[in-house]
Design a protein around this motif. Structure first.
Motif, PDB file in Angstrom:
ATOM      1  N   GLN A  45       2.870  16.690 -12.837  1.00 14.86           N
ATOM      2  CA  GLN A  45       3.179  18.085 -12.547  1.00 14.86           C
ATOM      3  C   GLN A  45       2.083  18.744 -11.706  1.00 14.86           C
ATOM      4  OE1 GLN A  45       6.416  17.604 -13.373  1.00 14.86           O
ATOM      5  NE2 GLN A  45       6.401  19.769 -13.890  1.00 14.86           N
ATOM      6  N   ILE A  46       0.825  18.411 -11.984  1.00 13.24           N
ATOM      7  CA  ILE A  46      -0.295  18.985 -11.225  1.00 13.24           C
ATOM      8  C   ILE A  46      -0.255  18.517  -9.775  1.00 13.24           C
ATOM      9  CG2 ILE A  46      -2.806  18.922 -10.953  1.00 13.24           C
ATOM     10  CD1 ILE A  46      -2.954  18.871 -14.055  1.00 13.24           C
ATOM     11  N   LEU A  47      -0.013  17.215  -9.553  1.00  7.91           N
ATOM     12  CA  LEU A  47       0.019  16.697  -8.190  1.00  7.91           C
ATOM     13  C   LEU A  47       1.181  17.288  -7.392  1.00  7.91           C
ATOM     14  CD1 LEU A  47      -0.890  12.962  -8.867  1.00  7.91           C
ATOM     15  CD2 LEU A  47      -2.352  14.740  -7.873  1.00  7.91           C
ATOM     16  N   ILE A  48       2.317  17.506  -8.043  1.00  7.32           N
ATOM     17  CA  ILE A  48       3.441  18.162  -7.369  1.00  7.32           C
ATOM     18  C   ILE A  48       3.091  19.610  -7.047  1.00  7.32           C
ATOM     19  CG2 ILE A  48       5.811  19.002  -7.685  1.00  7.32           C
ATOM     20  CD1 ILE A  48       6.402  16.453  -9.263  1.00  7.32           C
ATOM     21  N   ALA A  49       2.508  20.324  -8.017  1.00 10.27           N
ATOM     22  CA  ALA A  49       2.160  21.733  -7.810  1.00 10.27           C
ATOM     23  C   ALA A  49       1.133  21.899  -6.702  1.00 10.27           C
ATOM     24  CB  ALA A  49       1.634  22.333  -9.119  1.00 10.27           C
ATOM     25  N   ARG A  50       0.258  20.942  -6.535  1.00 11.23           N
ATOM     26  CA  ARG A  50      -0.787  21.025  -5.504  1.00 11.23           C
ATOM     27  C   ARG A  50      -0.322  20.490  -4.153  1.00 11.23           C
ATOM     28  NH1 ARG A  50      -6.528  19.684  -8.631  1.00 11.23           N
ATOM     29  NH2 ARG A  50      -6.393  21.449 -10.087  1.00 11.23           N
ATOM     30  N   GLY A  51       0.917  20.034  -4.077  1.00 10.53           N
ATOM     31  CA  GLY A  51       1.479  19.656  -2.785  1.00 10.53           C
ATOM     32  C   GLY A  51       1.202  18.247  -2.326  1.00 10.53           C
ATOM     33  N   TRP A  52       0.700  17.367  -3.211  1.00 10.82           N
ATOM     34  CA  TRP A  52       0.445  15.992  -2.789  1.00 10.82           C
ATOM     35  C   TRP A  52       1.744  15.240  -2.553  1.00 10.82           C
ATOM     36  CZ3 TRP A  52      -4.070  14.530  -1.073  1.00 10.82           C
ATOM     37  CH2 TRP A  52      -5.221  15.197  -1.508  1.00 10.82           C
ATOM     38  N   TYR A  53       2.758  15.565  -3.312  1.00  6.86           N
ATOM     39  CA  TYR A  53       4.097  15.027  -3.096  1.00  6.86           C
ATOM     40  C   TYR A  53       5.085  15.956  -3.767  1.00  6.86           C
ATOM     41  CZ  TYR A  53       3.077  12.851  -7.710  1.00  6.86           C
ATOM     42  OH  TYR A  53       2.714  12.610  -9.008  1.00  6.86           O
ATOM     43  N   ASN A  54       6.374  15.766  -3.497  1.00  4.22           N
ATOM     44  CA  ASN A  54       7.378  16.625  -4.119  1.00  4.22           C
ATOM     45  C   ASN A  54       8.197  15.835  -5.139  1.00  4.22           C
ATOM     46  OD1 ASN A  54       9.632  15.331  -2.739  1.00  4.22           O
ATOM     47  ND2 ASN A  54       9.080  16.505  -0.902  1.00  4.22           N
ATOM     48  N   PHE A  55       9.102  16.527  -5.813  1.00  3.56           N
ATOM     49  CA  PHE A  55       9.848  15.882  -6.891  1.00  3.56           C
ATOM     50  C   PHE A  55      10.758  14.782  -6.371  1.00  3.56           C
ATOM     51  CE2 PHE A  55      12.931  15.711 -10.444  1.00  3.56           C
ATOM     52  CZ  PHE A  55      12.025  15.500 -11.474  1.00  3.56           C
ATOM     53  N   ASP A  56      11.233  14.925  -5.126  1.00  2.00           N
ATOM     54  CA  ASP A  56      12.083  13.871  -4.570  1.00  2.00           C
ATOM     55  C   ASP A  56      11.277  12.633  -4.203  1.00  2.00           C
ATOM     56  OD1 ASP A  56      14.748  15.072  -4.648  1.00  2.00           O
ATOM     57  OD2 ASP A  56      13.887  16.549  -3.301  1.00  2.00           O
ATOM     58  N   HIS A  57      10.003  12.810  -3.773  1.00  2.00           N
ATOM     59  CA  HIS A  57       9.126  11.649  -3.612  1.00  2.00           C
ATOM     60  C   HIS A  57       8.982  10.921  -4.947  1.00  2.00           C
ATOM     61  CE1 HIS A  57       7.192  13.904  -0.062  1.00  2.00           C
ATOM     62  NE2 HIS A  57       7.780  12.843   0.448  1.00  2.00           N
ATOM     63  N   TYR A  58       8.809  11.704  -6.012  1.00  2.00           N
ATOM     64  CA  TYR A  58       8.651  11.126  -7.347  1.00  2.00           C
ATOM     65  C   TYR A  58       9.904  10.340  -7.755  1.00  2.00           C
ATOM     66  CZ  TYR A  58       8.835  11.214 -12.484  1.00  2.00           C
ATOM     67  OH  TYR A  58       9.002  10.890 -13.794  1.00  2.00           O
ATOM     68  N   ARG A  59      11.069  10.941  -7.551  1.00  2.00           N
ATOM     69  CA  ARG A  59      12.309  10.230  -7.882  1.00  2.00           C
ATOM     70  C   ARG A  59      12.439   8.945  -7.071  1.00  2.00           C
ATOM     71  NH1 ARG A  59      16.220  15.565  -7.711  1.00  2.00           N
ATOM     72  NH2 ARG A  59      16.476  15.872  -9.969  1.00  2.00           N
ATOM     73  N   HIS A  60      12.107   9.026  -5.771  1.00  2.00           N
ATOM     74  CA  HIS A  60      12.255   7.858  -4.899  1.00  2.00           C
ATOM     75  C   HIS A  60      11.275   6.751  -5.293  1.00  2.00           C
ATOM     76  CE1 HIS A  60      13.444   5.486  -1.558  1.00  2.00           C
ATOM     77  NE2 HIS A  60      12.379   5.714  -0.819  1.00  2.00           N
ATOM     78  N   ALA A  61      10.102   7.116  -5.779  1.00  2.00           N
ATOM     79  CA  ALA A  61       9.143   6.106  -6.233  1.00  2.00           C
ATOM     80  C   ALA A  61       9.699   5.339  -7.435  1.00  2.00           C
ATOM     81  CB  ALA A  61       7.813   6.767  -6.592  1.00  2.00           C
ATOM     82  N   ILE A  62      10.385   6.036  -8.330  1.00  2.00           N
ATOM     83  CA  ILE A  62      11.023   5.357  -9.464  1.00  2.00           C
ATOM     84  C   ILE A  62      12.133   4.439  -8.965  1.00  2.00           C
ATOM     85  CG2 ILE A  62      12.433   5.695 -11.523  1.00  2.00           C
ATOM     86  CD1 ILE A  62      10.897   8.241 -12.087  1.00  2.00           C
ATOM     87  N   GLU A  63      12.911   4.911  -8.004  1.00  3.16           N
ATOM     88  CA  GLU A  63      14.039   4.126  -7.483  1.00  3.16           C
ATOM     89  C   GLU A  63      13.576   2.828  -6.839  1.00  3.16           C
ATOM     90  OE1 GLU A  63      16.848   7.990  -6.463  1.00  3.16           O
ATOM     91  OE2 GLU A  63      15.598   7.095  -4.917  1.00  3.16           O
ATOM     92  N   ARG A  64      12.343   2.793  -6.350  1.00  6.02           N
ATOM     93  CA  ARG A  64      11.842   1.601  -5.676  1.00  6.02           C
ATOM     94  C   ARG A  64      11.281   0.560  -6.636  1.00  6.02           C
ATOM     95  NH1 ARG A  64       7.607   3.513  -1.806  1.00  6.02           N
ATOM     96  NH2 ARG A  64       7.660   5.547  -2.825  1.00  6.02           N
ATOM     97  N   MET A  65      11.324   0.841  -7.926  1.00  2.00           N
ATOM     98  CA  MET A  65      10.895  -0.166  -8.890  1.00  2.00           C
ATOM     99  C   MET A  65      11.786  -1.400  -8.807  1.00  2.00           C
ATOM    100  SD  MET A  65      10.103   2.089 -12.343  1.00  2.00           S
ATOM    101  CE  MET A  65       9.739   0.591 -13.301  1.00  2.00           C
ATOM    102  N   ASP A  66      11.232  -2.555  -9.144  1.00  2.00           N
ATOM    103  CA  ASP A  66      12.044  -3.751  -9.268  1.00  2.00           C
ATOM    104  C   ASP A  66      13.148  -3.482 -10.291  1.00  2.00           C
ATOM    105  OD1 ASP A  66      12.339  -6.852  -9.015  1.00  2.00           O
ATOM    106  OD2 ASP A  66      12.298  -6.442 -11.171  1.00  2.00           O
TER     107      ASP A  66
END
Length: 204
Positions: A45-66
């Motif tokens: 939540q802190i990294l999203i709030a500070r603009g390092w990435y957004n929630f869709d980046h977070y979702r996409h990172a999960i989607e790229r799991m094996d």
């Protein structure tokens, strides 16, 4: 989901669900989270709030799991993997400032392409990145019920770098028979909010 278009691809955690996993349990088993999971949630939540990435980046990172690892992991472990992935990709050593945020293109928006009552079809395209268009509606026909305002679509939120344009969102009604064939109950239509870029005029 017997009515999904043939050849339609999806990420392992398709937003609409996938085949072959049996019925969804009505009561999911309760499970206490590990102490570290609360810290990981806060870090995310802190990294999203500070603009390092957004929630869709977070979702996409999960989607790229094996896929096998995704299915074998708890939601806490998936969050850990996603945050680790994004820290490696977006927080290089010595970085002191976050990456630029979303840049929405200026100017007057285009008028809505569709109006309530318009017959539309969902494009059959498989998503190249994160998507909020469920696989089971791709290639299916529906009718626009209402306009829901504008927003940058998730597919564009994970692109780097790009000037993003807010798209019109539509509430679309799909008849159950269109989605599920003979298994569909006539009294159980499905309503979905979809971005304009996912839709095209129904030419049938």
């Amino acid at each position: 989901m017997a009515g999904a278009p043939a050849g339609s691809l999806s990420w392992i955690n398709d937003v609409g669900g996938m085949y072959g996993f049996g019925p969804v349990p009505v009561h999911a088993p309760s499970r206490a989270s590990e102490p570290w999971s609360a810290r990981m949630l806060a870090i995310n939540q802190i990294l999203i709030a500070r603009g390092w990435y957004n929630f869709d980046h977070y979702r996409h990172a999960i989607e790229r799991m094996d896929p096998a690892a995704y299915l074998a992991s708890s939601s806490d472990v998936r969050r850990l993997v996603a945050v680790e992935t994004l820290v490696r990709e977006r927080l290089p050593a010595g970085a002191g400032t976050p990456r630029p945020g979303t840049a929405v293109a200026a100017g007057a928006p285009e008028p809505p392409r569709f109006a309530p009552g318009s017959a539309v079809a969902v494009k059959p395209d498989a998503p190249a990145t994160h998507s909020r268009t469920p696989r089971y509606v791709r290639g299916r026909r529906g009718v626009v019920q209402a306009l829901r305002g504008r927003s940058v679509c998730p597919e564009q939120r994970v692109e780097e770098p790009v000037h993003r344009v807010a798209q019109q969102i539509y509430s679309v009604r799909f008849e159950a028979s269109e989605l599920w064939g003979v298994q569909g109950l006539s009294r159980c239509p499905v309503m979905l909010d979809l971005w304009e870029g996912a839709l095209q005029p129904d030419s049938s």
